[in-house]
Design a protein around this motif. Structure first.
Motif, PDB file in Angstrom:
ATOM      1  N   LYS A  53      53.896  15.865  26.795  1.00 52.41           N
ATOM      2  CA  LYS A  53      53.755  15.441  24.817  1.00 52.41           C
ATOM      3  C   LYS A  53      55.209  15.855  24.436  1.00 52.41           C
ATOM      4  N   ASP A  54      54.958  16.967  24.077  1.00 53.36           N
ATOM      5  CA  ASP A  54      56.436  18.268  23.441  1.00 53.36           C
ATOM      6  C   ASP A  54      57.277  17.706  24.335  1.00 53.36           C
ATOM      7  N   ALA A  55      57.154  18.276  25.503  1.00 55.94           N
ATOM      8  CA  ALA A  55      58.070  18.420  26.089  1.00 55.94           C
ATOM      9  C   ALA A  55      58.760  16.761  26.386  1.00 55.94           C
ATOM     10  N   ALA A  56      58.751  16.305  26.935  1.00 57.50           N
ATOM     11  CA  ALA A  56      59.404  14.285  26.265  1.00 57.50           C
ATOM     12  C   ALA A  56      59.925  14.663  25.401  1.00 57.50           C
ATOM     13  N   SER A  57      59.404  14.558  23.899  1.00 53.85           N
ATOM     14  CA  SER A  57      59.634  14.656  22.315  1.00 53.85           C
ATOM     15  C   SER A  57      61.199  15.213  22.754  1.00 53.85           C
ATOM     16  N   VAL A  58      61.210  16.372  23.099  1.00 60.39           N
ATOM     17  CA  VAL A  58      62.702  16.829  23.095  1.00 60.39           C
ATOM     18  C   VAL A  58      63.152  16.167  23.741  1.00 60.39           C
ATOM     19  N   ALA A  59      62.923  15.903  24.949  1.00 61.56           N
ATOM     20  CA  ALA A  59      63.216  14.751  25.732  1.00 61.56           C
ATOM     21  C   ALA A  59      64.344  14.260  25.057  1.00 61.56           C
TER      22      ALA A  59
END
Length: 121
Positions: A53-59
């Motif tokens: 979820k954190d990586a998707a938020s950055v993306a």
């Protein structure tokens, strides 16, 4: 943030490397739409880990920056919506965690194993 969508082009000619930095990869709506669907699923699926979820938020924030730079209205709207959904999901998760932890202070959070008493004859 532009580092995500930029790449370095290296040409080698007679052993000499020529680099041109700052080339932008074309990102039409036809390519961006499936990418946003994937990022949205990674961002909002309840069984995904927090790292995903954190990586998707950055993306999605980087995709928003790119859409704003290219002035693609559909992409700006879609990425803004995903950012707002992420923000609300994180806020509700925090509120739920706070409510669960403070609601019953005397209730144990982990179920205890029943005691087994051994009786000898």
């Amino acid at each position: 943030m532009d580092q995500l969508m930029r790449f370095e082009k290296k040409n080698v000619c007679n052993g000499v490397v020529f680099e041109s930095k700052g080339s932008i990869i074309p990102l039409p709506w036809e390519l961006l739409q499936p990418a946003l669907r994937i990022v949205g699923h990674c961002l909002l699926a309840p069984l995904n880990s927090q790292d995903i979820k954190d990586a998707a938020s950055v993306a999605v924030k980087r995709l928003y920056a790119r859409a704003s730079h290219d002035l693609v209205p559909q992409a700006i709207l879609a990425t803004q919506s995903l950012i707002q959904l992420d923000k609300r999901a994180r806020e509700s998760a925090k509120a739920t965690a706070a409510a669960n932890s403070s609601s019953n202070a005397n209730t144990p959070s982990k179920a205890k194993n029943p005691e087994v008493l051994l009786v000898s004859k």
